[in-house]
Design an enzyme around this catalytic site. Structure first.
Site, PDB file in Angstrom:
ATOM      1  N   HIS A   1       0.696  -1.713   0.243  1.00  0.00           N
ATOM      2  CA  HIS A   1      -0.043   0.411  -0.366  1.00  0.00           C
ATOM      3  C   HIS A   1       0.885   0.898  -0.182  1.00  0.00           C
ATOM      4  O   HIS A   1       0.633   1.919  -0.019  1.00  0.00           O
ATOM      5  CB  HIS A   1      -0.907   0.780   0.917  1.00  0.00           C
ATOM      6  CG  HIS A   1      -2.086  -0.820   0.833  1.00  0.00           C
ATOM      7  ND1 HIS A   1      -1.412  -2.311   1.687  1.00  0.00           N
ATOM      8  CD2 HIS A   1      -3.348  -1.325   0.729  1.00  0.00           C
ATOM      9  CE1 HIS A   1      -2.991  -3.024   1.239  1.00  0.00           C
ATOM     10  NE2 HIS A   1      -3.296  -2.219   1.445  1.00  0.00           N
TER      11      HIS A   1
ATOM     12  N   ASP B   1      -4.772  -6.115  -8.542  1.00  0.00           N
ATOM     13  CA  ASP B   1      -4.922  -5.368  -6.444  1.00  0.00           C
ATOM     14  C   ASP B   1      -5.349  -3.578  -7.208  1.00  0.00           C
ATOM     15  O   ASP B   1      -5.026  -3.391  -8.455  1.00  0.00           O
ATOM     16  CB  ASP B   1      -3.531  -5.688  -5.990  1.00  0.00           C
ATOM     17  CG  ASP B   1      -4.265  -5.761  -4.324  1.00  0.00           C
ATOM     18  OD1 ASP B   1      -5.065  -4.785  -3.886  1.00  0.00           O
ATOM     19  OD2 ASP B   1      -3.438  -6.013  -3.911  1.00  0.00           O
TER      20      ASP B   1
END
Length: 367
Positions: free
Chosen positions: A189, A259
């Site tokens: 992230h 993702d």
């Protein structure tokens, strides 16, 4: 056939005019929900019903695994255990009964999958991005107790049991994060994780669940991790990982979701533009060209009116017009196949449904 590859999000608990416009865009194929989109079950059911009125074929998705990754936790939703709890059950045999822990863990995993999917489907959700197939190497805090077990054999059988429960409720599945995020330390992230092991080592360990479940998985989500001894690009942008290994070597035929393209590890690809930051549409095109069928863009409807979402949709549209990208009808077929084929049990009926009640008992049983 058109190809609708974008899975986007919305900012709030109701739709505004921009949401409706984006959800009806021909390149939009899915919506991912977050906790911010939730007030209670009545609101969620109303929201999803309005979305399905706009686009009956839109795939309504959520990250709802159990433990710390569960978006809806109130108004009747069962608090599901982290996946590690199933792996711990596996290891606890009853005295004098070797293997009894494994059997009870598999039954609990099936029950968990059924409760997870039945509750979501009763509210209109089509797909949860589960199971996590990453192995617990004790390296990755972002994975941690989301992993079922360190042993690929245990993780595979528990995941298959969980997927059986999902299937009982009429829901597909999505194994993540291919070929494995558990060994790399960094959080994709906010950074670009690297797994420096050889291809042979990865295929002999973390990637095994994908090989063993290739005919059972309906979808896969690759990791935003670079495996430099295999490819310079993260797995989600790598034709070697997605086409040569996942599809050709393992024989996987389901859908591949990128993702989240807003994650730090998706914004810079070392061998593209000298590693400079990519636009969302550039990242999406790289993922689609590598072998993804769907691309996720999360949390970009917030703050600035969703300009990033529009940039992605417009950028893909421009790429089609300019001949830089050709929509894939096979990808669209795989997307449509993820839509549930059976009607869900309504919530009130589900609460009195004997298999659901038994599943709750199995989840709560000690050991």
């Amino acid at each position: 056939m058109n190809h609708s590859p974008v899975v986007l999000d919305i900012a709030g608990t109701t739709l505004d005019a921009d949401d409706r416009r984006r959800l009806q865009h021909p390149l939009a194929g899915g919506l991912i929900l977050f906790a911010r989109n939730w007030v209670d079950r009545r609101q969620l059911v109303t929201l999803i019903a309005e979305i399905k009125d706009l686009r009956p074929d839109l795939l309504i998705c959520v990250d709802h695994e159990g433990g710390r990754v569960q978006r809806f936790k109130t108004d009747g939703f069962t608090h599901l255990p982290p996946m590690r709890a199933l792996g711990e059950r596996w290891m606890r045999d009853e005295r004098g009964q070797p293997g009894s822990g494994a059997m009870r863990a598999c039954e609990a995993a099936t029950a968990t999958g059924y409760v997870l999917a039945a509750e979501l489907r009763a509210c209109g959700v089509d797909l949860s991005f589960t199971p996590v197939l990453d192995l617990e190497h004790a390296h990755s805090n972002v994975i941690g107790d989301r992993a079922l077990h360190r042993d690929a054999r245990v993780a595979t059988l528990l995941a298959k049991s969980l997927m059986h429960g999902l299937l009982q409720a009429g829901m597909g599945n999505c194994g993540k994060h291919f070929p494995g995020h558990g060994w790399a330390r960094a959080d994709s992230h906010v950074a670009i994780p690297r797994d420096t092991r050889s291809l042979k080592a990865i295929l002999a360990d973390d990637a095994l669940p994908y090989a063993w479940l290739s005919s059972s998985l309906t979808a896969v989500m690759p990791a935003h991790v670079i495996y430099p001894k295999v490819d310079a690009r993260p797995a989600g942008f790598s034709a070697r990982w997605l086409q040569e290994i996942l599809r050709d070597q393992f024989g996987f035929t389901g859908a591949v979701f990128s993702d989240d393209l807003s994650m730090a590890a998706a914004r810079s690809v070392p061998d593209v533009q000298g590693g400079a930051e990519l636009s969302y549409s550039q990242a999406a095109l790289l993922a689609l060209e590598a072998g993804c069928d769907m691309v996720l863009l999360c949390n970009q409807s917030l703050g600035d009116g969703g300009r990033a979402v529009d940039e992605l949709l417009d950028g893909l549209g421009d790429a089609i017009e300019q001949g830089r990208w050709r929509p894939d009808p096979d990808s669209e077929t795989r997307r449509i196949a993820l839509l549930p084929q059976t009607p869900p049990l309504p919530w009130d009926e589900l609460m009195h449904h004997a298999p659901y009640q038994r599943a709750l008992e199995l989840i709560g049983e000690p050991g």
